[in-house]
Design a protein around this motif. Structure first.
Motif, short mmCIF file in Angstrom:
data_model
loop_
_atom_site.label_atom_id
_atom_site.label_comp_id
_atom_site.label_asym_id
_atom_site.label_seq_id
_atom_site.Cartn_x
_atom_site.Cartn_y
_atom_site.Cartn_z
N ALA A 155 -32.14 36.81 82.23
CA ALA A 155 -33.48 37.41 82.30
C ALA A 155 -34.49 36.61 81.46
CB ALA A 155 -33.45 38.89 81.91
N ASN A 156 -35.32 37.33 80.68
CA ASN A 156 -36.33 36.63 79.88
C ASN A 156 -35.75 36.16 78.54
OD1 ASN A 156 -36.04 39.29 79.24
ND2 ASN A 156 -38.21 39.70 78.91
N GLY A 157 -34.41 36.16 78.43
CA GLY A 157 -33.75 35.47 77.32
C GLY A 157 -33.43 36.25 76.07
N PRO A 158 -33.26 37.58 76.13
CA PRO A 158 -33.00 38.28 74.87
C PRO A 158 -31.78 37.75 74.11
CG PRO A 158 -32.56 39.72 76.77
CD PRO A 158 -33.28 38.51 77.28
N PHE A 159 -30.70 37.44 74.84
CA PHE A 159 -29.50 36.95 74.15
C PHE A 159 -29.67 35.49 73.75
CE2 PHE A 159 -25.16 35.13 74.09
CZ PHE A 159 -24.71 35.81 72.96
N SER A 160 -30.16 34.67 74.67
CA SER A 160 -30.33 33.24 74.37
C SER A 160 -31.27 33.04 73.19
CB SER A 160 -30.87 32.50 75.59
OG SER A 160 -29.89 32.41 76.57
N VAL A 164 -40.97 42.96 88.44
CA VAL A 164 -40.12 42.02 87.67
C VAL A 164 -40.49 42.14 86.19
CG1 VAL A 164 -39.41 39.62 87.35
CG2 VAL A 164 -40.01 40.42 89.63
N GLU A 165 -41.79 42.15 85.91
CA GLU A 165 -42.27 42.24 84.52
C GLU A 165 -41.74 43.52 83.86
OE1 GLU A 165 -44.25 40.53 82.36
OE2 GLU A 165 -44.37 42.23 80.97
N ALA A 166 -41.86 44.66 84.58
CA ALA A 166 -41.42 45.94 84.01
C ALA A 166 -39.92 45.90 83.73
CB ALA A 166 -41.77 47.08 84.96
N PHE A 167 -39.16 45.31 84.67
CA PHE A 167 -37.70 45.29 84.50
C PHE A 167 -37.28 44.39 83.35
CE2 PHE A 167 -33.40 43.80 85.39
CZ PHE A 167 -32.75 45.01 85.47
N VAL A 168 -37.81 43.18 83.32
CA VAL A 168 -37.35 42.26 82.26
C VAL A 168 -37.84 42.73 80.88
CG1 VAL A 168 -36.97 40.27 83.76
CG2 VAL A 168 -39.16 40.50 82.57
N SER A 169 -39.00 43.40 80.83
CA SER A 169 -39.45 43.96 79.54
C SER A 169 -38.47 45.02 79.07
CB SER A 169 -40.83 44.62 79.66
OG SER A 169 -41.77 43.69 80.06
N ALA A 170 -38.03 45.87 79.99
CA ALA A 170 -37.05 46.90 79.61
C ALA A 170 -35.76 46.24 79.13
CB ALA A 170 -36.79 47.83 80.80
N MET A 171 -35.34 45.16 79.81
CA MET A 171 -34.10 44.47 79.41
C MET A 171 -34.25 43.86 78.03
SD MET A 171 -32.29 45.38 81.83
CE MET A 171 -30.87 44.90 80.88
N TRP A 172 -35.43 43.27 77.77
CA TRP A 172 -35.65 42.68 76.45
C TRP A 172 -35.47 43.76 75.37
CZ3 TRP A 172 -36.55 37.67 74.83
CH2 TRP A 172 -36.86 37.53 73.46
N GLN A 173 -36.09 44.91 75.62
CA GLN A 173 -36.01 45.97 74.61
C GLN A 173 -34.59 46.49 74.43
OE1 GLN A 173 -38.95 48.93 75.33
NE2 GLN A 173 -40.63 47.52 74.96
N LEU A 174 -33.84 46.54 75.50
CA LEU A 174 -32.45 47.01 75.38
C LEU A 174 -31.57 45.98 74.68
CD1 LEU A 174 -31.43 48.65 78.78
CD2 LEU A 174 -31.77 49.76 76.58
N SER A 175 -31.89 44.70 74.86
CA SER A 175 -30.93 43.67 74.50
C SER A 175 -31.28 42.80 73.30
CB SER A 175 -30.70 42.74 75.71
OG SER A 175 -30.09 43.45 76.75
N HIS A 192 -41.13 34.53 83.02
CA HIS A 192 -40.89 35.46 81.90
C HIS A 192 -40.05 34.77 80.82
CE1 HIS A 192 -42.67 38.56 84.35
NE2 HIS A 192 -41.96 38.06 85.36
N LEU A 193 -39.11 33.93 81.26
CA LEU A 193 -38.30 33.17 80.30
C LEU A 193 -39.19 32.14 79.61
CD1 LEU A 193 -36.20 30.42 79.94
CD2 LEU A 193 -35.61 32.65 78.99
N HIS A 194 -40.08 31.51 80.39
CA HIS A 194 -40.95 30.50 79.80
C HIS A 194 -41.86 31.11 78.74
CE1 HIS A 194 -40.17 27.98 83.62
NE2 HIS A 194 -39.32 27.68 82.66
N ARG A 195 -42.30 32.34 78.98
CA ARG A 195 -43.15 33.02 77.97
C ARG A 195 -42.38 33.23 76.67
NH1 ARG A 195 -46.08 35.48 81.90
NH2 ARG A 195 -44.82 37.34 82.16
#
Ligand SMILES: C[S@@+](CC[C@H](N)C(=O)[O-])C[C@H]1O[C@@H](n2cnc3c(N)ncnc32)[C@H](O)[C@@H]1O
Length: 335
Positions: free
Chosen positions: A173-178, A137-148, A201-204
């Protein structure tokens, strides 16, 4: 051999070389120290001189590095993507390609012979597979953050007055857009609706950006549950995970959750009208086939889905990057 074919054949070496140079701090070293020779790079990164030397030669052959007189440097235009502290840093996404996507690509072989529907018949939901454990989950949401995250600033600008009141970020996800929206629009509050594993991940991110109660997390499954109500309902890189029927179901839920006159935002890669370019969309369309149940679409296809879900006044707004905005209006009740 034609250059395009040669680059395609050796593309695997390029992805691995970029990943390894990132992982062993080669790019970070070059960005910090400027043009350097192999010996200095090996000493500075604690890597084996012969191996890093070969890596540097390969990266230069691909044009990822520049160099003359035995020195190597990161081209100016690439620093924003290769510097681990930069907002466009692509390292986690490349790690996802190497660690996850490449292991799944051979699956295309069976799809070619038997079709995805038959091969995947008994498989669980793609996110059950992808989120095998916390590290995944951490690896995926980190990748999403970087993309978004970086492009989201531009998407917020493109959304304009739609960014008001309460934003519901579906699959946020961990909130890149929000996070990008909350940093730009002072009166906005946002709720990320996502699978429960994503909550920490969102809380972080909420703590890192000191967003307090302006950013909430609502756990749920968007296929089983209704979406939280809001003034604007956003889907970033979500519809490209699903087939048209699933997208329609999600957009209908968004229409119900969105206040009358509010906006539904679809933010995703877009194929050019001919359905062949750009290159990143064309290859990620293969990734979507092996990693999800989705695909990439043209702007007209997204507009068609929004209209079919009952949304009106659809518009396409393109960013200068790879993620664009297609927006529709939720009609007043009875419209
Ligand atoms: C490709 S990511 C997009 C992340 C983010 N919106 C962005 O633009 O970078 C898809 C997101 O959808 C979420 N998701 C997948 N299936 C879901 C479901 N059934 N219910 C809620 N969220 C789901 C995933 O956890 C993930 O955060």
């Amino acid at each position: 051999m034609p250059e395009a074919l040669e680059r395609a054949i050796f593309g695997m070496h390029a992805t691995h070389a970029v990943h390894l140079a990132d992982r062993h701090g080669v790019f970070a070293f070059l960005i910090a120290h400027g043009a350097s020779r192999t010996g200095k790079i090996a000493a500075g990164t604690g890597t084996d001189a012969e191996t890093v030397g070969r890596l540097l030669v390969a990266l230069r052959a691909f044009g990822v590095l520049e160099g003359d007189d035995g020195e190597y440097r990161v081209p100016e235009a690439s620093i924003a993507y290769l510097d681990p502290s930069a907002s466009r840093y692509a390292g986690a996404f490349v790690r996802h390609l190497v660690g996850s996507t490449s292991a799944r690509m051979p699956q295309l072989d069976a799809y070619l012979s038997h079709g995805k529907a038959r091969v995947d018949d008994k498989l669980p939901d793609p996110f059950d597979v992808m989120y095998a454990d916390d590290a995944a989950v951490e690896a995926f949401v980190s990748a999403m953050w970087q993309l978004s995250f970086d492009v989201s600033g531009e998407l917020v600008e493109l959304a304009g007055p739609a960014m008001a009141g309460h934003l519901v970020d579906v699959g946020g996800a961990n909130g890149p857009f929000s996070v990008a929206a909350l940093l730009r629009v002072p009166d906005l509050r946002a709720t990320v609706f996502d699978l429960p594993h994503v909550a920490p991940h969102l809380h972080r991110a909420r703590e890192a950006y000191r967003l307090g109660e302006r950013l909430a997390f609502a756990p749920g499954d968007f296929f089983r549950d209704e979406l939280p109500e809001g003034d604007c309902v956003a889907f970033g890189y979500v519809l490209s995970d699903w087939d048209d029927d699933a997208c329609l179901a999600l957009l209908r839920k968004a229409r119900r959750a969105c206040r009358s006159g509010g906006r539904v935002l679809v933010m995703d890669r877009l194929f050019d009208d001919d359905g062949h370019r750009p290159l990143a969309t064309a290859v990620m369309n293969l990734s979507m086939h092996v990693e999800t149940r989705g695909r990439h679409r043209t702007a007209a296809e997204y507009v068609g889905l929004l209209r079919a879900a009952g949304l009106t006044d659809c518009e396409v707004r393109r960013s200068g990057r790879e993620k664009h905005l297609v927006v529709g209006r939720a009609p007043a009740g009875g419209e």
